[in-house]
Scaffold this active site. Structure first.
Site, PDB file in Angstrom:
ATOM      1  N   LEU A  42      -3.328  16.314  -9.760  1.00  0.00           N
ATOM      2  CA  LEU A  42      -2.130  17.013  -9.266  1.00  0.00           C
ATOM      3  C   LEU A  42      -2.024  16.913  -7.746  1.00  0.00           C
ATOM      4  CD1 LEU A  42      -1.971  20.145 -11.602  1.00  0.00           C
ATOM      5  CD2 LEU A  42      -0.901  17.899 -11.898  1.00  0.00           C
ATOM      6  N   ILE A  67     -10.329  11.682  -9.871  1.00  0.00           N
ATOM      7  CA  ILE A  67     -11.109  10.502 -10.285  1.00  0.00           C
ATOM      8  C   ILE A  67     -12.057  10.015  -9.196  1.00  0.00           C
ATOM      9  CG2 ILE A  67      -9.515   9.676 -12.061  1.00  0.00           C
ATOM     10  CD1 ILE A  67      -8.517   7.572  -9.981  1.00  0.00           C
ATOM     11  N   THR A 132      -0.264  -3.585 -10.295  1.00  0.00           N
ATOM     12  CA  THR A 132       1.082  -3.832  -9.772  1.00  0.00           C
ATOM     13  C   THR A 132       1.275  -5.298  -9.395  1.00  0.00           C
ATOM     14  OG1 THR A 132       2.506  -3.375  -7.877  1.00  0.00           O
ATOM     15  CG2 THR A 132       0.172  -3.056  -7.523  1.00  0.00           C
ATOM     16  N   ASP A 133       2.519  -5.754  -9.438  1.00  0.00           N
ATOM     17  CA  ASP A 133       2.809  -7.131  -8.985  1.00  0.00           C
ATOM     18  C   ASP A 133       2.565  -7.285  -7.483  1.00  0.00           C
ATOM     19  OD1 ASP A 133       5.019  -5.676  -8.044  1.00  0.00           O
ATOM     20  OD2 ASP A 133       6.526  -6.959  -8.978  1.00  0.00           O
ATOM     21  N   GLU A 134       2.471  -6.132  -6.775  1.00  0.00           N
ATOM     22  CA  GLU A 134       2.317  -6.214  -5.320  1.00  0.00           C
ATOM     23  C   GLU A 134       0.978  -6.827  -4.911  1.00  0.00           C
ATOM     24  OE1 GLU A 134       3.783  -2.855  -3.076  1.00  0.00           O
ATOM     25  OE2 GLU A 134       5.028  -2.230  -4.749  1.00  0.00           O
ATOM     26  N   TYR A 157      -1.657  -0.123   0.403  1.00  0.00           N
ATOM     27  CA  TYR A 157      -1.517   0.235  -1.021  1.00  0.00           C
ATOM     28  C   TYR A 157      -1.886  -0.948  -1.910  1.00  0.00           C
ATOM     29  CZ  TYR A 157       0.881   0.537  -5.536  1.00  0.00           C
ATOM     30  OH  TYR A 157       1.182   0.481  -6.877  1.00  0.00           O
ATOM     31  N   LYS A 161      -5.028  -1.600  -4.595  1.00  0.00           N
ATOM     32  CA  LYS A 161      -4.839  -1.929  -6.018  1.00  0.00           C
ATOM     33  C   LYS A 161      -5.539  -3.251  -6.347  1.00  0.00           C
ATOM     34  CE  LYS A 161      -2.703   0.013  -8.749  1.00  0.00           C
ATOM     35  NZ  LYS A 161      -3.018   1.145  -9.679  1.00  0.00           N
ATOM     36  N   ASP A 279      12.846  -1.784   9.884  1.00  0.00           N
ATOM     37  CA  ASP A 279      12.174  -2.325   8.699  1.00  0.00           C
ATOM     38  C   ASP A 279      10.770  -1.730   8.537  1.00  0.00           C
ATOM     39  OD1 ASP A 279      11.996  -3.796   6.428  1.00  0.00           O
ATOM     40  OD2 ASP A 279      12.023  -5.759   7.401  1.00  0.00           O
TER      41      ASP A 279
HETATM   42  P1  NAD Z   1       2.838   8.390  -9.239  1.00  0.00           P
HETATM   43  O1  NAD Z   1       2.531   8.424  -7.781  1.00  0.00           O
HETATM   44  O2  NAD Z   1       4.139   8.935  -9.709  1.00  0.00           O
HETATM   45  O3  NAD Z   1       1.708   9.196 -10.041  1.00  0.00           O
HETATM   46  C1  NAD Z   1       0.350   9.034  -9.771  1.00  0.00           C
HETATM   47  C2  NAD Z   1      -0.406  10.156 -10.483  1.00  0.00           C
HETATM   48  O4  NAD Z   1      -1.803   9.975 -10.204  1.00  0.00           O
HETATM   49  C3  NAD Z   1      -0.029  11.557  -9.990  1.00  0.00           C
HETATM   50  O5  NAD Z   1       0.155  12.414 -11.105  1.00  0.00           O
HETATM   51  C4  NAD Z   1      -1.224  11.989  -9.162  1.00  0.00           C
HETATM   52  O6  NAD Z   1      -1.434  13.388  -9.185  1.00  0.00           O
HETATM   53  C5  NAD Z   1      -2.357  11.229  -9.838  1.00  0.00           C
HETATM   54  N1  NAD Z   1      -3.482  10.993  -8.936  1.00  0.00           N
HETATM   55  C6  NAD Z   1      -3.443  10.438  -7.696  1.00  0.00           C
HETATM   56  N2  NAD Z   1      -4.691  10.397  -7.189  1.00  0.00           N
HETATM   57  C7  NAD Z   1      -5.521  10.928  -8.117  1.00  0.00           C
HETATM   58  C8  NAD Z   1      -6.913  11.168  -8.169  1.00  0.00           C
HETATM   59  N3  NAD Z   1      -7.713  10.884  -7.126  1.00  0.00           N
HETATM   60  N4  NAD Z   1      -7.437  11.689  -9.305  1.00  0.00           N
HETATM   61  C9  NAD Z   1      -6.638  12.004 -10.373  1.00  0.00           C
HETATM   62  N5  NAD Z   1      -5.313  11.835 -10.354  1.00  0.00           N
HETATM   63  C10 NAD Z   1      -4.757  11.291  -9.238  1.00  0.00           C
HETATM   64  O7  NAD Z   1       2.625   6.889  -9.677  1.00  0.00           O
HETATM   65  P2  NAD Z   1       3.411   6.030 -10.754  1.00  0.00           P
HETATM   66  O8  NAD Z   1       4.624   5.483 -10.130  1.00  0.00           O
HETATM   67  O9  NAD Z   1       3.517   6.802 -12.007  1.00  0.00           O
HETATM   68  O10 NAD Z   1       2.381   4.836 -10.945  1.00  0.00           O
HETATM   69  C11 NAD Z   1       1.355   4.892 -11.923  1.00  0.00           C
HETATM   70  C12 NAD Z   1       0.505   3.648 -11.806  1.00  0.00           C
HETATM   71  O11 NAD Z   1       1.336   2.489 -11.948  1.00  0.00           O
HETATM   72  C13 NAD Z   1      -0.204   3.509 -10.472  1.00  0.00           C
HETATM   73  O12 NAD Z   1      -1.497   3.024 -10.704  1.00  0.00           O
HETATM   74  C14 NAD Z   1       0.639   2.498  -9.710  1.00  0.00           C
HETATM   75  O13 NAD Z   1      -0.144   1.766  -8.793  1.00  0.00           O
HETATM   76  C15 NAD Z   1       1.158   1.634 -10.832  1.00  0.00           C
HETATM   77  N6  NAD Z   1       2.446   0.976 -10.554  1.00  0.00           N
HETATM   78  C16 NAD Z   1       3.556   1.719 -10.289  1.00  0.00           C
HETATM   79  C17 NAD Z   1       4.776   1.069 -10.055  1.00  0.00           C
HETATM   80  C18 NAD Z   1       6.045   1.832  -9.791  1.00  0.00           C
HETATM   81  O14 NAD Z   1       7.087   1.203  -9.606  1.00  0.00           O
HETATM   82  N7  NAD Z   1       6.058   3.149  -9.781  1.00  0.00           N
HETATM   83  C19 NAD Z   1       4.837  -0.310 -10.073  1.00  0.00           C
HETATM   84  C20 NAD Z   1       3.682  -1.030 -10.333  1.00  0.00           C
HETATM   85  C21 NAD Z   1       2.492  -0.363 -10.599  1.00  0.00           C
HETATM   86  P1  TYD Z   2       9.760   1.420  -3.016  1.00  0.00           P
HETATM   87  O1  TYD Z   2      10.557   2.206  -3.993  1.00  0.00           O
HETATM   88  O2  TYD Z   2       9.026   2.169  -1.947  1.00  0.00           O
HETATM   89  O3  TYD Z   2       8.812   0.458  -3.830  1.00  0.00           O
HETATM   90  P2  TYD Z   2       7.862  -0.768  -3.305  1.00  0.00           P
HETATM   91  O4  TYD Z   2       7.731  -0.683  -1.836  1.00  0.00           O
HETATM   92  O5  TYD Z   2       6.585  -0.479  -4.012  1.00  0.00           O
HETATM   93  O6  TYD Z   2       8.546  -2.025  -3.768  1.00  0.00           O
HETATM   94  O7  TYD Z   2      10.756   0.414  -2.274  1.00  0.00           O
HETATM   95  C1  TYD Z   2      11.513  -0.525  -2.992  1.00  0.00           C
HETATM   96  C2  TYD Z   2      12.255  -1.374  -1.985  1.00  0.00           C
HETATM   97  O8  TYD Z   2      13.219  -0.562  -1.301  1.00  0.00           O
HETATM   98  C3  TYD Z   2      11.363  -1.950  -0.896  1.00  0.00           C
HETATM   99  O9  TYD Z   2      11.823  -3.255  -0.565  1.00  0.00           O
HETATM  100  C4  TYD Z   2      11.556  -1.009   0.282  1.00  0.00           C
HETATM  101  C5  TYD Z   2      12.983  -0.549   0.109  1.00  0.00           C
HETATM  102  N1  TYD Z   2      13.287   0.820   0.575  1.00  0.00           N
HETATM  103  C6  TYD Z   2      14.357   1.042   1.446  1.00  0.00           C
HETATM  104  O10 TYD Z   2      15.075   0.106   1.857  1.00  0.00           O
HETATM  105  N2  TYD Z   2      14.608   2.315   1.842  1.00  0.00           N
HETATM  106  C7  TYD Z   2      13.842   3.379   1.429  1.00  0.00           C
HETATM  107  O11 TYD Z   2      14.102   4.540   1.852  1.00  0.00           O
HETATM  108  C8  TYD Z   2      12.760   3.133   0.527  1.00  0.00           C
HETATM  109  C9  TYD Z   2      11.886   4.266   0.045  1.00  0.00           C
HETATM  110  C10 TYD Z   2      12.515   1.840   0.109  1.00  0.00           C
END
Ligand code: NAD
Ligand code: TYD
Length: 345
Positions: A42, A67, A132-134, A157, A161, A279
């Site tokens: 949380l 974790i 992630t694809d990143e 980040y 990952k 940017d």
């Molecule tokens: P999120 O930030 O919404 O949620 C992350 C969750 O992990 C939260 O509930 C947080 O409380 C919990 N958490 C963080 N650190 C913790 C710790 N030390 N111990 C226990 N719990 C912890 O993330 P999300 O967008 O749901 O992403 C989930 C996973 O998918 C991540 O591993 C992220 O790297 C990956 N991912 C997300 C996206 C995206 O677009 N959101 C894309 C590619 C990969």
């Molecule tokens: P984001 O949702 O932060 O995902 P990620 O960086 O993991 O791809 O951002 C998505 C794209 O949008 C990224 O190219 C950055 C851009 N972005 C903005 O232009 N303005 C914003 O306020 C945010 C949060 C992201």
């Protein structure tokens, strides 16, 4: 898919986060019928209000644990008989990692190793690592990421990952751990914390606030609806081959500016709300996913197109002003104490 989950107890880490909450809901649904232990620390991104509809489900338990603290992870494995792990817990926002990287290393790298250690000790049968694809870095105007694309992360980040991906790979090669890794593109949909592009833009537009677009707005992302992603994760958990990586994409590549304009159009708001801002440092230009492997080997394909996905996401945020307001005010952070207070030490 359903029979694969029968009688399985799945530990979902990060289940109170955006994607995790959708996966928890899917695993508990009759389509899967799994037992779910949701382990989450949380952090600011964890929101148990996103799981109110399932919190009383007889097959659901929530455990607050970090974790990155080995003893806390170990206790969860001691207290519950865990068959499979779906590991999503992570610090997930690039902009935060630029400001302060160390918590990304602690949670994403150390946290993953702690889980791998326990999974080995307690003989977990499957370990799904959600990446992630990143981790692949940035593309030019052509091509797509394949599972064999070399890792070249550019932000703290994505570097954290990628580091966790390498530890997962090492667990397979060293110990024969039953691990599978997925790498997905940008998710969107209900319950996403309004710091990421799509919910931030919807939320600002609804309040007639400026929409901050980084740089020239021509960075390209591939958009994956979170429900498609949850289906893909359940598919890989149930049938993925140990030691393999599966890319997951939405087939929806768009420039950021295009996405922002689509949102404004759907909301009936003026493009004058767009504000180009400085940017992001090291901003990756383009991501694109080749998801042919998961389609050919496991039969998963995305079902949402971006126009429908954005329209339904906008509707959800409009109908869920209470959820958004409680996130913005910080009130959501009190939910655990009020609902789970009797379990606090
Ligand atoms: P999120 O930030 O919404 O949620 C992350 C969750 O992990 C939260 O509930 C947080 O409380 C919990 N958490 C963080 N650190 C913790 C710790 N030390 N111990 C226990 N719990 C912890 O993330 P999300 O967008 O749901 O992403 C989930 C996973 O998918 C991540 O591993 C992220 O790297 C990956 N991912 C997300 C996206 C995206 O677009 N959101 C894309 C590619 C990969
Ligand atoms: P984001 O949702 O932060 O995902 P990620 O960086 O993991 O791809 O951002 C998505 C794209 O949008 C990224 O190219 C950055 C851009 N972005 C903005 O232009 N303005 C914003 O306020 C945010 C949060 C992201």
């Amino acid at each position: 898919m359903s029979s694969n989950f029968t009688d399985k107890t799945v530990l979902v880490t990060g289940g109170a986060g955006f994607i995790g909450s959708h996966l928890v809901r899917l695993l508990l649904s009759p389509a899967c019928g799994a037992k779910v232990i949701n382990l989450d620390a949380l952090t600011y991104a964890g929101n148990l209000e996103s799981l109110q509809d399932v919190e009383k489900h007889p097959n659901y338990r929530f455990v607050k644990a970090d974790i990155s603290v080995a003893d806390e992870v170990r206790k969860v494995f001691e207290d519950h008989s865990i068959d499979w792990v779906a590991h999503l817990a992570a610090e997930s926002h690039v902009d935060r990692s630029i400001l302060s990287a160390s918590v990304f290393v602690t949670s994403n790298v150390l946290g993953t190793q702690n889980l791998l250690d326990c999974a080995r000790e307690f003989e977990v049968q499957r370990f799904l690592h959600v990446s992630t694809d990143e981790v692949y870095g940035s593309l030019g105007s052509e091509g797509a990421f394949h599972e064999t694309t070399p890792l070249a992360p550019n932000s703290p980040y994505s570097a954290s990952k990628a580091s966790s991906d390498l530890l997962v790979r090492a667990a397979f090669h060293t110990h024969g751990a039953p691990v599978v890794t997925t790498r997905c593109s940008n998710n969107y949909g209900p319950y996403q914390f309004p710091e990421k592009l799509i919910p931030l833009m919807i939320s600002n537009a609804l309040q007639d606030k400026a929409l901050p677009v980084y740089g020239d707005g021509k960075n390209v992302r591939d958009w994956l609806h979170v429900e498609d992603h949850a289906q893909a994760l359940a598919t890989v958990l149930a049938g993925g081959k140990a030691g393999e990586v599966y890319n997951i994409g939405g087939n929806c590549e768009r420039e950021n500016l295009t996405v922002v304009k689509l949102l404004l159009q759907a909301l009936g708001k003026s493009e004058d709300l767009i504000q180009f801002v400085k940017d992001r440092p090291g901003h990756d230009r383009r991501y694109a996913i080749d998801a042919g492997k998961i389609r050919d080997e496991l039969g998963w394909e995305p079902s949402w197109n971006l126009e429908r996905g954005l329209a339904e996401t906008i509707r959800w945020y409009q109908d869920s002003q209470d959820w958004v307001e409680r996130v913005k005010s910080g009130a959501y952070r009190e939910y655990y104490a009020t609902q789970y207070g009797d379990r606090l030490a």
